[in-house]
Design a protein around this motif. Structure first.
Motif, mmCIF file in Angstrom:
data_model
loop_
_atom_site.group_PDB
_atom_site.id
_atom_site.type_symbol
_atom_site.label_atom_id
_atom_site.label_comp_id
_atom_site.label_asym_id
_atom_site.label_seq_id
_atom_site.Cartn_x
_atom_site.Cartn_y
_atom_site.Cartn_z
ATOM 1 N N CYS A 301 -13.430 27.008 122.279
ATOM 2 C CA CYS A 301 -14.869 27.238 122.159
ATOM 3 C C CYS A 301 -15.573 27.019 123.486
ATOM 4 O O CYS A 301 -16.393 27.832 123.933
ATOM 5 N N LYS A 302 -15.253 25.900 124.156
ATOM 6 C CA LYS A 302 -15.901 25.601 125.425
ATOM 7 C C LYS A 302 -15.384 26.497 126.540
ATOM 8 O O LYS A 302 -16.099 26.736 127.522
ATOM 9 N N LEU A 303 -14.168 26.984 126.410
ATOM 10 C CA LEU A 303 -13.670 27.961 127.381
ATOM 11 C C LEU A 303 -14.577 29.184 127.393
ATOM 12 O O LEU A 303 -14.955 29.688 128.462
ATOM 13 N N VAL A 304 -14.939 29.646 126.205
ATOM 14 C CA VAL A 304 -15.827 30.811 126.098
ATOM 15 C C VAL A 304 -17.236 30.449 126.549
ATOM 16 O O VAL A 304 -17.857 31.160 127.354
ATOM 17 N N ALA A 305 -17.770 29.332 126.044
ATOM 18 C CA ALA A 305 -19.156 28.957 126.322
ATOM 19 C C ALA A 305 -19.392 28.689 127.807
ATOM 20 O O ALA A 305 -20.390 29.142 128.380
ATOM 21 N N TYR A 306 -18.483 27.967 128.462
ATOM 22 C CA TYR A 306 -18.674 27.622 129.869
ATOM 23 C C TYR A 306 -18.394 28.796 130.804
ATOM 24 O O TYR A 306 -18.905 28.828 131.921
ATOM 25 N N THR A 307 -17.603 29.755 130.341
ATOM 26 C CA THR A 307 -17.443 30.980 131.130
ATOM 27 C C THR A 307 -18.772 31.699 131.219
ATOM 28 O O THR A 307 -19.168 32.192 132.288
ATOM 29 N N PHE A 308 -19.495 31.755 130.100
ATOM 30 C CA PHE A 308 -20.834 32.352 130.126
ATOM 31 C C PHE A 308 -21.786 31.509 130.957
ATOM 32 O O PHE A 308 -22.625 32.047 131.690
ATOM 33 N N LEU A 309 -21.693 30.193 130.853
ATOM 34 C CA LEU A 309 -22.594 29.312 131.585
ATOM 35 C C LEU A 309 -22.505 29.532 133.093
ATOM 36 O O LEU A 309 -23.518 29.613 133.785
ATOM 37 N N TYR A 310 -21.292 29.667 133.602
ATOM 38 C CA TYR A 310 -21.091 29.771 135.047
ATOM 39 C C TYR A 310 -21.107 31.208 135.577
ATOM 40 O O TYR A 310 -21.397 31.431 136.751
ATOM 41 N N TRP A 311 -20.797 32.184 134.720
ATOM 42 C CA TRP A 311 -20.600 33.535 135.223
ATOM 43 C C TRP A 311 -21.561 34.590 134.672
ATOM 44 O O TRP A 311 -21.583 35.712 135.158
ATOM 45 N N THR A 336 -30.921 33.217 130.361
ATOM 46 C CA THR A 336 -31.366 32.077 129.556
ATOM 47 C C THR A 336 -31.411 32.406 128.072
ATOM 48 O O THR A 336 -31.421 31.489 127.239
ATOM 49 N N LEU A 337 -31.430 33.696 127.720
ATOM 50 C CA LEU A 337 -31.414 34.075 126.309
ATOM 51 C C LEU A 337 -30.127 33.627 125.627
ATOM 52 O O LEU A 337 -30.110 33.371 124.419
ATOM 53 N N PHE A 338 -29.048 33.536 126.381
ATOM 54 C CA PHE A 338 -27.793 33.027 125.827
ATOM 55 C C PHE A 338 -27.971 31.574 125.392
ATOM 56 O O PHE A 338 -27.494 31.175 124.315
ATOM 57 N N ASP A 339 -28.682 30.774 126.199
ATOM 58 C CA ASP A 339 -28.935 29.371 125.849
ATOM 59 C C ASP A 339 -29.867 29.254 124.648
ATOM 60 O O ASP A 339 -29.661 28.414 123.771
ATOM 61 N N PHE A 340 -30.911 30.098 124.617
ATOM 62 C CA PHE A 340 -31.818 30.070 123.476
ATOM 63 C C PHE A 340 -31.088 30.450 122.189
ATOM 64 O O PHE A 340 -31.314 29.862 121.129
#
Length: 506
Positions: A301-311, A336-340
């Motif tokens: 899960c975090k592999l996917v989420a943090y890939t979006f966060l950084y890239w 930022t819409l990804f975070d929302f």
């Protein structure tokens, strides 16, 4: 080590002449832990904003997540009128970007490793003291990184060492805040409450970016010192006012008696044995049913989420949307819409899991639905800005929903699992095992993306879809157990006595 009453609450009770109410304490816990972890993330976010000053080439690679115009104009220091956008040795060299990447990777690695040890310690000491020490230490070493600006330090190993120690102090945050919140809220309400509470991550990221960007014009050192001071001050507030558990203010016994008498009030925790509890060891925590599957699920899960966060900003700025390429500033704002979406996803996942009383089923369903969402975002996100925004929001909701659920409500549930037979000194250890494993995935995902994206972004999204699939499949046995328990409960109970939520599975 038994938790002690915070000095601030002790003084307040002396003046008031009576102990604080349950509701007041719960509100205080939610507010303080929310601010605490938001400040952790604010301090952590600083480096991504300052990268463009340390190594101006980084902004050209799209790695920065804040508008370029905020820090790449010709700002000057007040002392010597020196232009600060030219870089800072050793990060302004040919391999400066790689050096910054090494620092990020070292931070995430020590953060993941430290999580396991901190969780083990957290079930043996006063969580208020542990959290205070972690926040003050985080503030000190965040400020020490910025001090390199005034001390004119250009040694890579100085900055690497500072980030390693800062990562170790940062690892105290998550196990501590989840354990404290878990101590104050019963299982029935954890999903929704923690789903809303988990918005602190996004609040911290946004506030950290704002603060760091605002102070860059005075010199990049201030962008570290100010967030460092902020997190340290919040640590002092935690020391003065945070009650680590109901027992420290003498409200737990009264609350349990009322719950048993009325049978309508959900207890903070189940009735505990009179014998002195012993902290649960690492191996014993691993044996708690569900810990290993959820930990491995969170890895992906975090592999996917943090890939979006950084890239994600980089991907947006290098992909034509509606036939046009967006600027760094527009790409950063759009991302930022990804975070929302993640905030909404966390709340929905918590609420649904509460209603179904099925954490694994909820988390697995979100991850399986994330697979087509990732596919549609890659294929149709470039049609127009509106399609990109909508699909990004949906993707963020489905990706971050189970991530938020597992790191909060699931960790708290497993830390108070029935197999512990009334011993609840396992919250921090279980949280550390689960989130520590997930943090390893958070480090690996962005690292792999850096290599794979050079060849094909389609390959990156394929990797993310496979990771989402594996995350869901890892929970398959728990999902079957939850479904079987509910079917059995519905079959055995009379039609008039069907429970609102199923009992906890064995």
């Amino acid at each position: 080590m038994r938790a002690t009453k915070p000095p601030g609450i002790y003084l307040f009770e002396c003046v008031q002449g009576s102990p604080l109410s349950i509701r007041t304490c719960q509100a205080l816990v939610l507010i303080l832990t929310f601010i605490s972890y938001a400040s952790y993330h604010a301090a952590r976010k600083t480096t991504s904003v300052v990268k463009g000053v340390l190594d101006p080439k980084t902004s050209n690679l799209g790695l920065l997540q804040w508008p370029r115009c905020l820090y790449l104009d010709k700002w000057h220091t007040a002392d010597n009128n020196t232009v600060i956008y030219g870089g800072w040795a050793p990060f302004d060299s040919r391999d400066g970007t790689a050096l910054l990447g090494d620092i990020d990777l070292a931070f995430l690695a020590i953060y993941a490793i430290g999580m396991f040890f901190v969780g083990h310690i957290g079930d043996r000491v006063d969580l208020r003291i542990l959290l205070t020490a972690g926040m003050v230490g985080t503030g000190l070493f965040t400020a020490a990184f910025g001090a390199g600006y005034w001390l004119n330090i250009h040694s890579f190993y100085y900055f690497l060492g500072i980030q390693l120690i800062a990562g170790l102090f940062q690892s105290t945050g998550w196990p501590s805040v989840v354990a404290v919140v878990g101590n104050w809220f019963g299982k029935r309400r954890r999903g929704l409450i923690m789903g809303i509470w988990n918005a602190h991550t996004s609040v911290g990221n946004i506030s950290g970016s704002l603060v760091a960007a605002a102070f860059l014009k005075f010199g990049w050192g201030w962008s570290f010192v100010v967030p460092g001071i902020m997190v340290a001050l919040v640590g002092v507030m935690v020391f003065l006012f945070l009650p680590a558990g109901p027992e420290v203010i003498g409200t737990e016994e009264d609350h349990l008696k009322k719950s048993i008498k009325n049978k309508t009030v959900t207890p903070l925790l189940e009735a505990q044995t009179d014998a002195e509890e012993k902290a649960v060891g690492f191996i014993e925590a691993l044996r708690i049913p569900g810990v290993v599957p959820f930990a491995l699920c969170l890895f992906f899960c975090k592999l996917v989420a943090y890939t979006f966060l950084y890239w994600l900003p980089f991907y947006i700025s290098h992909t034509a949307v509606g036939g046009e390429y967006l600027s760094d500033s527009a790409a950063g704002a759009l991302s930022t819409l990804f975070d929302f979406g993640g905030v909404i996803g966390g709340i929905l996942a918590g609420y649904i899991s509460d209603q179904l009383d099925a954490r694994a089923l909820t988390a697995a369903s979100f991850m399986f639905f994330a697979i087509p969402a990732l596919f549609f975002y890659r294929v149709y996100g470039s049609i127009s800005l509106y399609w990109n925004a909508i699909l990004m929001f949906i993707t963020g909701m489905l990706v971050n929903g189970p991530y938020a659920l597992i790191t909060t409500a699931v960790s708290a549930d497993l830390g108070t699992h029935s197999s512990l037979r009334g011993n609840y000194r396992a919250l921090a250890t279980v949280t550390a095992i689960i989130d520590g494993t997930g943090s390893a995935g958070a480090a690996i995902g962005p690292l792999l993306t850096g290599y794979i994206s050079a060849k094909s972004w389609t390959a990156v999204f394929t990797m993310l879809m496979v990771a989402a699939l594996v995350a869901g499949l890892l929970l398959s046995r728990l999902v079957m157990a939850e479904v079987s328990a509910k079917v059995e409960a519905w079959r055995s109970a009379p039609a008039s006595d069907l429970p609102v939520s199923s009992v906890e599975e064995a």
